[in-house]
Scaffold this motif. Structure first.
Motif, PDB file in Angstrom:
ATOM      1  N   TYR A 117      -8.283  -9.347   8.113  1.00 38.48           N
ATOM      2  CA  TYR A 117      -7.755  -8.401   9.104  1.00 38.48           C
ATOM      3  C   TYR A 117      -8.454  -8.677  10.411  1.00 38.48           C
ATOM      4  N   MET A 154      -9.646  -7.334  13.790  1.00 41.92           N
ATOM      5  CA  MET A 154      -9.912  -6.074  14.488  1.00 41.92           C
ATOM      6  C   MET A 154     -10.488  -6.421  15.850  1.00 41.92           C
ATOM      7  N   SER A 201     -14.301  -3.534  -1.896  1.00 43.17           N
ATOM      8  CA  SER A 201     -14.414  -4.882  -2.449  1.00 43.17           C
ATOM      9  C   SER A 201     -13.080  -5.635  -2.395  1.00 43.17           C
ATOM     10  N   LYS A 244      -9.944  -4.372  -3.792  1.00 40.79           N
ATOM     11  CA  LYS A 244      -9.042  -4.072  -4.913  1.00 40.79           C
ATOM     12  C   LYS A 244      -7.636  -3.709  -4.417  1.00 40.79           C
TER      13      LYS A 244
HETATM   14  N1  LIG Z   1      -5.481  -2.378   7.594  1.00 46.01           N
HETATM   15  C1  LIG Z   1      -6.764  -2.777   7.574  1.00 46.01           C
HETATM   16  N2  LIG Z   1      -7.342  -3.120   8.741  1.00 46.01           N
HETATM   17  C2  LIG Z   1      -8.624  -3.542   8.757  1.00 46.01           C
HETATM   18  N3  LIG Z   1      -9.394  -3.640   7.689  1.00 46.01           N
HETATM   19  C3  LIG Z   1      -8.873  -3.307   6.509  1.00 46.01           C
HETATM   20  C4  LIG Z   1      -7.538  -2.845   6.387  1.00 46.01           C
HETATM   21  N4  LIG Z   1      -7.279  -2.600   5.094  1.00 46.01           N
HETATM   22  C5  LIG Z   1      -8.426  -2.873   4.432  1.00 46.01           C
HETATM   23  N5  LIG Z   1      -9.366  -3.289   5.271  1.00 46.01           N
HETATM   24  C6  LIG Z   1     -10.708  -3.704   4.927  1.00 46.01           C
HETATM   25  O1  LIG Z   1     -10.635  -4.579   3.843  1.00 46.01           O
HETATM   26  C7  LIG Z   1     -11.684  -4.337   2.923  1.00 46.01           C
HETATM   27  C8  LIG Z   1     -11.107  -4.116   1.545  1.00 46.01           C
HETATM   28  O2  LIG Z   1     -10.337  -2.923   1.542  1.00 46.01           O
HETATM   29  P1  LIG Z   1      -9.647  -2.369   0.222  1.00 46.01           P
HETATM   30  O3  LIG Z   1      -8.835  -1.197   0.641  1.00 46.01           O
HETATM   31  O4  LIG Z   1      -8.920  -3.476  -0.418  1.00 46.01           O
HETATM   32  O5  LIG Z   1     -10.845  -1.900  -0.647  1.00 46.01           O
HETATM   33  P2  LIG Z   1     -10.875  -1.205  -2.082  1.00 46.01           P
HETATM   34  O6  LIG Z   1     -11.564  -2.114  -2.985  1.00 46.01           O
HETATM   35  O7  LIG Z   1      -9.511  -0.808  -2.439  1.00 46.01           O
HETATM   36  O8  LIG Z   1     -11.738   0.068  -1.791  1.00 46.01           O
HETATM   37  P3  LIG Z   1     -11.644   1.538  -2.420  1.00 46.01           P
HETATM   38  O9  LIG Z   1     -12.208   1.474  -3.765  1.00 46.01           O
HETATM   39  O10 LIG Z   1     -12.441   2.367  -1.505  1.00 46.01           O
HETATM   40  O11 LIG Z   1     -10.180   1.878  -2.399  1.00 46.01           O
HETATM   41  C9  LIG Z   1     -12.431  -3.123   3.452  1.00 46.01           C
HETATM   42  O12 LIG Z   1     -13.593  -3.581   4.070  1.00 46.01           O
HETATM   43  C10 LIG Z   1     -11.533  -2.528   4.456  1.00 46.01           C
HETATM   44  O13 LIG Z   1     -12.267  -1.983   5.512  1.00 46.01           O
END
Ligand SMILES: Nc1ncnc2c1ncn2[C@@H]1O[C@H](COP(=O)(O)OP(=O)(O)OP(=O)(O)O)[C@@H](O)[C@H]1O
Ligand SMILES: [Mg+2]
Lengths: 415, 233
Positions: free
Chosen positions: B17, B19, B48, B50
């Motif tokens: 992503y 930013m 992480s 997921k």
């Molecule tokens: N639209 C986005 N824009 C910028 N960064 C993003 C975006 N979506 C996810 N991220 C980043 O990508 C990384 C992974 O996000 P993700 O949502 O896949 O985590 P996760 O494992 O599902 O976490 P959780 O258990 O909290 O749901 C994170 O650091 C998040 O900040």
């Protein structure tokens, strides 16, 4: 997504926001209502002028030879001065015309415009503001007058300048309780004593004006009372409408001979039918018809922009819904169609409401004023088409905004 | 475990992503394969990757670099409309926040994928009703989401995910918004579906929930940290 489904969704969305939809559509409703109402009134007037006014003024299958045209319309000062220089129509000229048109049903002279008004009284009863006209006997044929009581005017009445009068229905009705008893009574017209010779059958109203509020005198008597008018008119009535055009040409020729006009010299008179009046009216409506669409177009564009705004707002509010739909397999075109269907349905609804409002407005005008109204199919279909295309045009941008949304971003969206 | 074919294969999956000036690396090269009829739990600390991985598998998102094969067809690189078709026909997605249309009835919510599949209204209704029966909600078809409990809402969402008979049912923390009793019920639904042969991939934070799955993949910092298959449940 099938069209039906899109339409169902659109209608439900509109129904869920009734008040908002209404205010959104106000611009379109007002514009369309205005269009429909104005067109209805003009169409009503058109039919009216054609069917009633023209016949009432000139007579059926009739034309007139005049110093000044029936409808002058928009002319400049020079043309007006030219009209003022024209000679007055003389009674002898009617003879030239009648020799040229032996097949005429009637040829009459009548005192012209402005028609004087007078008080008419019998004993202690007085009717005010009665139109006084001076005519020769055939005028009654030209106007298709039927006698309700007594006798019509005759050639002799005119030649002998008899002090007799024919009353319009309303005048007679107000002065006398019994029409048959009225015949022979002496009434006063502007102080002159005249005997009632006949009463004309009711003619009704044209544009709210009664056609029965007159006193008809022999032309000779009229001229003795009021002097010769500058605007005496010759009326010619033909048996058939088809003969009118040819008779008008012959009348023109006869008048040129009577006035000893050389070839190339312009006519110093006008041969006119009520067509002239209709033409004048049509010119007027043409102007209205160019102004009205401009006003309506502005209203419609403003209405369209309001719709676009509301649709953008709706897309924004429903970002999550769009995300949900996309997540289960909606394609861009599906989303686009959904929002387009909504804006088209919305704007078409506006068109429909506008038609209803316009129709009501036209009816209201017809009831409270003498203006008649006539709803035409083309104005209704134009209004509907206009509504639908406005929805389409101003819906494209919001719909494509919705369609382009990224599903994940849309699902994450918080209000 | 029968391995009659690979359903999902991803390799070198990377998602970044942007930013502004910074780049967030959500996935840094994920390789994995999921087979038909598997029940896979994906675990890992918050952030992480997921959800990012699930969204890419679910065709809601696309990877920056890498390959994704679904049912022997390469998905990475296909157009928007084709992704929509895959979401519609190959994938059922269950979200933590249910994502139901608030004004529509349970039945209509479940019908939604079938509308975009072009199924006629009559068949739609029958399939949606059957899907609701499968998740034990036959008596709530005409209720709207705000007339249902959290667990019931999630059942509606599962029914919606099932209604197109997808190759794979994806669930991103489906019990994250539910209390433990309701969570257990919902997990029971997933177990039942798996036993009927449905391939299930589920993100979860909770060990006891993951314990129901035969296979647990752990992500750490955008990479696969561990991938363990346990015999016997
Ligand atoms: N639209 C986005 N824009 C910028 N960064 C993003 C975006 N979506 C996810 N991220 C980043 O990508 C990384 C992974 O996000 P993700 O949502 O896949 O985590 P996760 O494992 O599902 O976490 P959780 O258990 O909290 O749901 C994170 O650091 C998040 O900040
Ligand atoms: Mg997550």
């Amino acid at each position: 997504m099938p069209l039906l489904e899109g339409l169902r969704l659109a209608l439900r969305e509109i129904a869920n926001h009734k008040l908002r939809s209404f205010f959104t559509l106000l611009g379109i409703i007002v514009s369309v209502a205005f269009l429909v109402a104005v067109v209805a009134i003009i169409q009503g007037m058109n039919a009216y002028v054609r069917e009633n006014l023209a016949g009432a003024i000139v007579g059926r299958n009739a034309f007139q030879i005049r110093r000044i045209p029936i409808s002058v319309g928009l002319i400049d000062d020079e043309e007006w001065r030219e009209l003022q220089r024209r000679p007055v129509i003389r009674p002898e000229e009617a003879d030239y015309v009648s020799r040229a048109i032996p097949d005429a049903e009637a040829i009459a002279l009548q005192s012209g415009w402005p028609t004087p008004m007078a008080d008419v009284s019998w004993r202690n009863r007085t009717v005010g503001d009665v139109l006084v006209v001076g005519v020769t006997a055939p005028y009654q044929v030209v106007q298709d007058y039927e006698t309700a009581a007594g006798e019509p005017l005759t050639e002799i009445d005119v030649r002998e300048r008899r002090r007799v009068a024919i009353l319009g229905f309303d005048v007679a009705d107000k002065l006398f309780d019994n029409f048959d008893a009225a015949i022979g009574r002496r009434i006063r017209v502007r102080g002159f004593q005249v005997a009632v010779k006949g009463i004309v059958e009711k003619k009704g109203t044209v544009l709210g004006q009664s056609m029965d509020g007159f006193v008809m005198l022999p032309l000779t008597l009229f001229e003795a009372m009021y002097g010769r008018r500058q605007t005496t008119v010759i009326s010619v009535k033909m048996p058939e409408a088809a003969q009118v055009a040819d008779a008008m040409l012959r009348a023109e020729e006869a008048m040129r001979i009577a006035r000893q006009l050389r070839p190339g010299q312009a006519n110093d008179f006008t041969v006119d039918t009520a067509e002239g009046l209709i033409t004048f009216w049509q010119n007027l409506t043409r102007i209205i018809f160019t102004v009205v669409p401009a006003v309506v177009a502005i209203g419609i564009v403003v209405g369209g922009i309001v719709i676009m705004n509301i649709m953008l707002m709706s897309v924004h509010e429903r970002t999550r819904e769009i995300g949900i739909r996309k997540s289960v397999g909606a394609r861009r075109t599906d989303i686009q169609q959904q929002f387009l269907a909504e804006s088209v349905a919305l704007a078409t609804l506006g068109g429909l409401l506008g038609i209803v409002a316009g129709w009501a407005l036209a009816q209201l005008v017809a009831v409270v004023s003498p203006l008649p109204a006539r709803i035409t199919w083309w104005s209704v279909s134009v209004a509907l088409g206009l509504g639908a295309s406005i929805g389409l045009i101003f819906g494209v941008y919001p719909a494509s905004r919705a369609a382009r949304l990224d599903p994940i971003a849309a699902l994450r969206f918080e209000q | 475990m029968t391995r009659d074919g690979s359903l999902i294969r991803v390799s070198g999956l990377t998602r970044e992503y942007r930013m502004g000036a910074e780049t967030v690396h959500a996935l840094r090269g994920v390789d994995m394969e999921i087979y038909r009829n598997e029940y896979v739990a994906i675990m890992g600390p918050s952030g992480s990757g997921k959800s990012t991985l699930m969204n890419i598998i679910g065709c809601l998102d696309t990877c920056t670099v890498g390959e994704y094969w679904l049912n022997g067809v390469e998905v990475s690189g296909v157009g928007d409309d084709e992704l929509a078709r895959i979401r519609n026909q190959e994938i059922g997605f269950v979200f933590q926040t249910f994502n139901l249309l608030p004004r529509a009835t349970a039945l209509h919510n479940v019908e939604l994928p079938l509308i975009y599949a072009g199924v006629s209204a009559k068949i739609r209704r029958r399939c949606a009703a059957q899907a609701l029966e499968r998740v034990g909600l036959a008596d709530r078809m005409q209720h709207r989401p705000n007339e249902l409990s959290g667990g019931q809402r999630q059942r509606v969402a599962i029914a919606r995910g099932l209604v197109n008979e997808p190759s794979i049912l994806l669930a991103d923390e489906p019990t994250g918004n539910l209390d433990s009793t309701t969570s257990a019920e919902i997990m029971g639904v997933f177990d039942g579906l798996h036993q009927q042969g449905q391939t299930v991939v589920m993100v979860t934070h909770e060990r006891d929930i993951a314990a129901r799955a035969r296979r647990v993949i752990t992500l750490l910092d955008g990479r696969v940290h561990s991938d363990t298959v346990r015999e016997a449940a």
